[in-house]
Design an enzyme around this catalytic site. Sequence first.
Site, PDB file in Angstrom:
ATOM      1  N   GLU A  66       0.824  -1.211   0.000  1.00  0.00           N
ATOM      2  CA  GLU A  66       0.000   0.000   0.000  1.00  0.00           C
ATOM      3  C   GLU A  66       0.859   1.262   0.000  1.00  0.00           C
ATOM      4  OE1 GLU A  66      -2.870  -0.494   3.173  1.00  0.00           O
ATOM      5  OE2 GLU A  66      -3.885  -2.097   2.057  1.00  0.00           O
ATOM      6  N   GLU A  77      -1.756 -10.167  -5.901  1.00  0.00           N
ATOM      7  CA  GLU A  77      -1.795 -10.967  -7.133  1.00  0.00           C
ATOM      8  C   GLU A  77      -0.974 -10.314  -8.238  1.00  0.00           C
ATOM      9  OE1 GLU A  77      -4.314 -10.067  -5.203  1.00  0.00           O
ATOM     10  OE2 GLU A  77      -6.051 -11.380  -5.400  1.00  0.00           O
ATOM     11  N   CYS A 114      -9.494  -8.965  -7.165  1.00  0.00           N
ATOM     12  CA  CYS A 114     -10.291  -7.809  -7.583  1.00  0.00           C
ATOM     13  C   CYS A 114     -10.377  -7.767  -9.108  1.00  0.00           C
ATOM     14  CB  CYS A 114      -9.677  -6.525  -7.042  1.00  0.00           C
ATOM     15  SG  CYS A 114      -8.236  -5.955  -7.983  1.00  0.00           S
TER      16      CYS A 114
END
Length: 162
Positions: A66, A77, A114
Amino acid sequence: MSKKERERKIKYEEFGSLQHLTTEDRKLLECAFDERDHAYAPYSGFRVGACLILENGQKVVGSNQENASFPAGLCAERVALFTAMGSNPGIGVKSIAVAAKNLNDNLESPVFPCGFCAQVLVDLEERQKSPIRIILGVDRGPVIILASSKSILPFAFSSRDL
Ligand code: THU
């Protein structure tokens, strides 16, 4: 004007625990569990580990990283996939295992990649012309296995649309 109702079915496997997996899949998922420790997730507290295996048996790992400028961060991923693609050109990805842990450590079922990661997976599948198996796990809950990333993004935009 005619109208047709169409339906797409998604098949996936669900296992009670990782003890029911093949040795290769279990080890890959255990690797993803371990990889969560390398996550840098001070903003969300949501730690994700990914571990993929290439056709030659080599493993490549990734964890979510992050950033104070939130969109600059990257999912586990894609960290693993882009590392693999960058350092092993021409060698296909066979399977990717993903494991998550939330701040309260109370996830009851695995999280799915996602949309961005699903898009990257689908693109890579087309590039390597073979499916990428997806293995999803969580500390206390079932394991889900999908035979191809197209199962999580069935209407994916792809290079064939360009
Ligand atoms: N995240 C992943 O790394 N993979 C997923 O499949 C879902 C979300 C990360 C991104 C962000 O760092 C945090 O989890 C919360 O969204």
